[in-house]
Design an enzyme around this catalytic site. Structure first.
Site, PDB file in Angstrom:
ATOM      1  N   SER A 568       0.608  -1.333   0.126  1.00 28.58           N
ATOM      2  CA  SER A 568      -0.243  -0.316  -0.175  1.00 28.58           C
ATOM      3  C   SER A 568       0.935   1.181  -0.144  1.00 28.58           C
ATOM      4  CB  SER A 568      -1.099  -0.052   1.303  1.00 28.58           C
ATOM      5  OG  SER A 568      -2.399   0.467   0.941  1.00 28.58           O
ATOM      6  N   ASP A 649      -9.089  -5.218  -5.838  1.00 28.69           N
ATOM      7  CA  ASP A 649      -8.357  -3.630  -5.078  1.00 28.69           C
ATOM      8  C   ASP A 649      -8.879  -2.522  -5.843  1.00 28.69           C
ATOM      9  OD1 ASP A 649      -7.037  -1.969  -3.978  1.00 28.69           O
ATOM     10  OD2 ASP A 649      -4.953  -2.317  -3.659  1.00 28.69           O
ATOM     11  N   HIS A 681      -7.274  -5.424  -2.047  1.00 27.21           N
ATOM     12  CA  HIS A 681      -6.286  -5.056  -1.499  1.00 27.21           C
ATOM     13  C   HIS A 681      -5.329  -5.709  -0.671  1.00 27.21           C
ATOM     14  CE1 HIS A 681      -3.826  -1.319  -0.930  1.00 27.21           C
ATOM     15  NE2 HIS A 681      -4.005  -1.215   0.262  1.00 27.21           N
TER      16      HIS A 681
END
Ligand SMILES: *[C@@H]1O[C@H](CO)[C@@H](O)[C@H](O)[C@H]1NC(C)=O
Ligand SMILES: *[C@@H]1O[C@H](CO)[C@@H](O)[C@H](O)[C@H]1NC(C)=O
Ligand SMILES: *[C@@H]1O[C@H](CO)[C@@H](O)[C@H](O)[C@H]1NC(C)=O
Ligand SMILES: *[C@@H]1O[C@H](CO)[C@@H](O)[C@H](O)[C@H]1NC(C)=O
Ligand SMILES: *[C@@H]1O[C@H](CO)[C@@H](O)[C@H](O)[C@H]1NC(C)=O
Ligand SMILES: *[C@@H]1O[C@H](CO)[C@@H](O)[C@H](O)[C@H]1NC(C)=O
Ligand SMILES: *[C@@H]1O[C@H](CO)[C@@H](O)[C@H](O)[C@H]1NC(C)=O
Ligand SMILES: *[C@@H]1O[C@H](CO)[C@@H](O)[C@H](O)[C@H]1NC(C)=O
Ligand SMILES: *[C@@H]1O[C@H](CO)[C@@H](O)[C@H](O)[C@H]1NC(C)=O
Ligand SMILES: *[C@@H]1O[C@H](CO)[C@@H](O)[C@H](O)[C@H]1NC(C)=O
Length: 718
Positions: A568, A649, A681
């Protein structure tokens, strides 16, 4: 004696196996504990995975809080939720996830866990997949309950996907932003809270007349339709039922603001019988301070039924702003809001009331560990509470016990679950810790982690956690995994994770570091705020300084044999350092779901996040987006790089990962791409997670000289 010790020592050494992905993924995952009203019993679930059958199995367990003894609860995993309510301290009401009459529905049962014969009674059949049960006993002996479920947009009735008519087309047409969120495309239905009553019948039985009411129905919604729990992570913590069962407090996003670019949400009150439309107690034109405009959280009724406590942020579009505590004195649906210790520079995560309704017990993070604090509700703005739990574990949930102590569910990097009781000022009384119970976790302990502070890029002191492998020897030199956490406004310290288990990463033969660089919460709001417009600035220099610190000061780390990894925001940082001098220090990099192009920021779901972090829109503040755009530095990309990105995601769309891989391959940089079509994600399926771990561990071990070959069995080439 010395001889015995030597033998025991050898045996221990010989029997301690390194902690593997298979073990970590198979090991029991225990829920937090649900403690009964007398504080004598705690229920929790435990889910293990079997690599032979490739199936998870869940069991319910019952702990005697006094002795810590754990036994099997008298029901199986068909039960999805249990609430302690009913005539005795061991009475329960539970949701059975199946309904023989209505496909896709659920059923409610009552039972008594303390009875010598466990004999549940079916009390209600519900025609949709209701969840998030809360319930109270009323003076009349009835049980009033609330649950949540998706509701139809046109009539507010509960939505049962098994019975819903299916369209012949898959097209979805939108007129406003927020087309998709996290890993789903939005449909017309929204989550709502529903209420029902189990009337007390003959001989302690209950009857249900089938009436279940949508408590959000009829609310004014000029821009954003009401929804509670707030998606995607909201649960029954987003609402609460008053002790007399007459009033429900809940939170929903600000109805006057567009959902995609504002975080604001308000607390509402509504009668349990839905006789009035829900009305809010904070937000514009209420008794709450004008400065309190942002997201609300954790509405909780006081035990005396006269007050509701909650937390709220100031910033209207800033998800990492500091939460402040409030309570409201309630008369009917009218509220008078009072701030509690509003200058306290800490951001509460959740709270409970003391039994006398005079103090708030607050779970709030300090230095990457969630701890407990007590604040009297009439505390002045300058009041500074002190934590009564320490950094040894981080708290997931807690219950207030009769007699002034607390039952805590926590975890750390070396135990996936700890249960303990604590009285402020006294030492915790540990009832259970997973590292002593689970064979998969055998040998893990507090010795496996430590931390130090170093001076960061702009002069702030930065805390860095260090994870050691099994049989760590400080006289040896280990290759380094240089981990950069995601968020960026979330910590990654001494905590348990089944996605990024840094203690398990260490057992691949590394020292693992995890710095809480600029932007990380729990070190002051100023420090969190300082990452705005600064993604590749101060945090990058904090990382450079850490590398230099390790090189100069930590003899057991071999910085010339290091890899850097991150997901991320941490993945963005990998892509950023790939084009910067720091990228040249590593043997290899790993990006999980990271951003390559800041210019494609508007492909995301939560526009408030990018607009806060880049301090404006891309059309008015283009420079902010371009300043730290990794793609612009692609010409310098040269360190071997593993890229993972998942198709579901919607926070960081798949194009970011594909683009990164296309660039690396075009430049001739050794690189690999892994994706999961069914993950968002986060990689959540254990089968997918095992592949993820195998592929990444093989990559880092290969580039740090610990494995001769790269795994070829799952690789797809042209
Ligand atoms: C529940 O337990 C508490 C504390 O032991 C006790 O005071 C109370 O009477 C019990 N309630 C019932 C209904 O048995
Ligand atoms: C996993 O399943 C196999 C086959 O049913 C069984 O023999 C084995 O005992 C199970 N393992 C565990 C740890 O329960
Ligand atoms: C759950 O419901 C199913 C049928 O719907 C029933 O067979 C089962 O006994 C129930 N289990 C419990 C523990 O209530
Ligand atoms: C609500 O609307 C849905 C969709 O039109 C319909 O299927 C359902 O039967 C309605 N429910 C009630 C109670 O009218
Ligand atoms: C938020 O979105 C709305 C609707 O798309 C738009 O009118 C408004 O200008 C946006 N506000 C901000 C601060 O981005
Ligand atoms: C409160 O936190 C500090 C700082 O981490 C720690 O030293 C102290 O032991 C904690 N207090 C308790 C009672 O655990
Ligand atoms: C090494 O540690 C000392 C003492 O903490 C510190 O003053 C120094 O800056 C560190 N060296 C580097 C290169 O970070
Ligand atoms: C550090 O790593 C380099 C590169 O693999 C290696 O040549 C060197 O011997 C290592 N140093 C130590 C002290 O292990
Ligand atoms: C964000 O933008 C505002 C208004 O343009 C400006 O005053 C502020 O200094 C900016 N903040 C940062 C951290 O750049
Ligand atoms: C590549 O690195 C060199 C040397 O650090 C630097 O001068 C140059 O500006 C970098 N190019 C890009 C596109 O970042």
């Amino acid at each position: 004696m010395a001889l015995i010790q030597a033998i025991v020592g050898t045996l221990l050494l010989g029997s301690v196996l390194a902690f593997t992905p298979e073990q970590m993924l198979a090991a029991p995952r225990r829920s937090t504990a649900n403690v009964n009203p007398s504080g004598e019993w705690a229920l929790f679930t435990s889910t293990s995975y079997n690599w032979t059958t490739h199936k998870p199995s869940t069991k319910w367990q019952l702990m005697n809080v006094d002795s810590g003894d754990i036994t099997a609860a008298p029901f199986d995993s068909g039960i999805s939720e249990v609430v302690w309510v009913g005539p005795s301290n061991t009475s329960i009401l539970y949701i059975n996830g199946t309904n023989d009459e209505i496909p896709g529905g659920v059923t409610l049962y009552t039972a008594d866990i303390g009875a010598s014969n466990f004999s549940p009674t079916l009390v209600a059949s519900l025609g949709a997949p209701f969840q998030g049960l809360k319930a109270v006993n009323t003076d009349s002996g009835a049980i009033k309950f609330i649950v949540n479920c998706l509701a139809y947009a046109n009539n507010g009735s509960a939505y049962n996907p098994d019975l819903a008519s299916k369209s012949r087309s898959t097209g979805q047409l939108y007129d406003a932003n927020f087309v998709r969120h996290w890993d789903v495309y939005l449909t017309a239905e929204r989550y709502a809270i529903f209420s029902g009553i189990l009337s007390s019948g003959y001989g302690g039985s209950y009857t249900f007349d089938g009436t279940i009411k949508n408590l959000l129905w009829g609310m004014q919604a000029p821009v954003t339709r009401p929804e509670s729990p707030v998606q995607p992570f909201g649960d029954q913590g987003d609402y609460d039922l008053s002790p007399d069962g007459n009033t429900v407090a809940f939170l929903t996003k600000a109805p006057e603001l567009p959902k995609a670019n504002y975080t604001a949400s308000y607390i509402y009150l509504v009668p349990h019988d839905a006789s009035l439309t829900a009305d809010r107690i904070n937000g514009p034109d209420t008794t709450a301070p004008d400065t309190a405009k942002g997201a609300s959280a954790s509405p909780r009724w006081s035990p005396d039924g006269k007050k509701v406590a909650y937390c709220q942020q100031d910033g209207i579009a800033y998800e990492s702003d500091r939460f402040k505590c409030y309570f409201a004195e309630i008369t009917g649906l009218h509220a008078n809001v009072i701030p509690v210790a509003e200058d306290w520079d800490s951001s509460p995560a959740f709270l409970q009331w003391s039994l006398d309704s005079e103090n708030l017990i607050i779970a709030s993070e300090l230095h990457a560990s969630v701890r407990l604090w007590t604040i009297p509700i009439y505390a002045k703005s300058s009041y500074q509470p002190t934590n009564f739990t320490g950094p040894e574990t981080t708290i997931s949930d807690f219950a207030v016990l009769p007699g002034g102590s607390f039952f805590v569910s926590s975890a750390s990097s070396w135990t996936s679950r700890m249960f303990y009781t604590i009285k402020p000022g006294e030492k915790p009384n540990v009832l259970f810790t997973a590292n002593e119970a689970d064979p998969e976790l055998a040998g893990l302990g507090p010795k496996d982690v430590s931390n130090f502070w170093y001076e960061g890029g702009d002069g702030d002191m930065i805390q860095c956690f260090v994870f050691y492998p099994t049989n760590f020897n400080p006289d040896k030199s280990y290759p380094l995994v240089f981990n950069v956490h995601g968020g960026p406004q979330s910590s990654q310290g001494d905590s348990w994770s089944t996605r990024w288990n840094l203690r398990m990463w260490a057992d691949q033969g590394y020292i693992v570091t995890s710095p809480q660089f600029t932007g990380t919460p729990s070190y002051s709001q100023r420090f969190t705020d300082a990452i705005q417009g600064n993604w590749g600035g101060t945090p990058y220099r904090d990382l450079e300084k850490l590398y230099e610190y390790l090189e100069a000061n930590v003899s057991y780390v071999n910085t010339s044999n290091a890899v850097a990894v991150g997901a991320s925001y941490g993945g963005f940082m990998m892509n950023w350092i790939q084009g910067q001098p720091l990228g040249r220090k590593f043997r290899a990099l790993v990006t999980h779901d990271g951003k390559l192009s800041q210019e494609s920021s508007y492909g995301t779901d939560e526009l408030w996040f990018i607009q806060q972090d880049q301090n404006g829109t891309i059309w008015d503040n283009r420079d902010n987006y371009e300043r730290y755009d990794p793609l612009f530095h692609a010409k310098n990309f040269s360190t071997p790089h593993f890229v993972v990105h998942n198709d579901l995601d919607y926070r960081l769309p798949i194009a970011e990962g594909v683009m990164m891989f296309n660039v690396l391959q075009s430049l001739g940089v050794p690189s690999r791409f892994l994706h999961f079509p069914d993950e968002g994600h986060w990689v959540l399926s254990r089968e997918n997670s095992l592949v993820w771990h195998r592929a990444i561990f093989n990559w880092i071990r290969y580039w740090t000289g610990m494995e001769k070959d790269l795994l070829m069995d799952i690789v797809i080439t042209q």
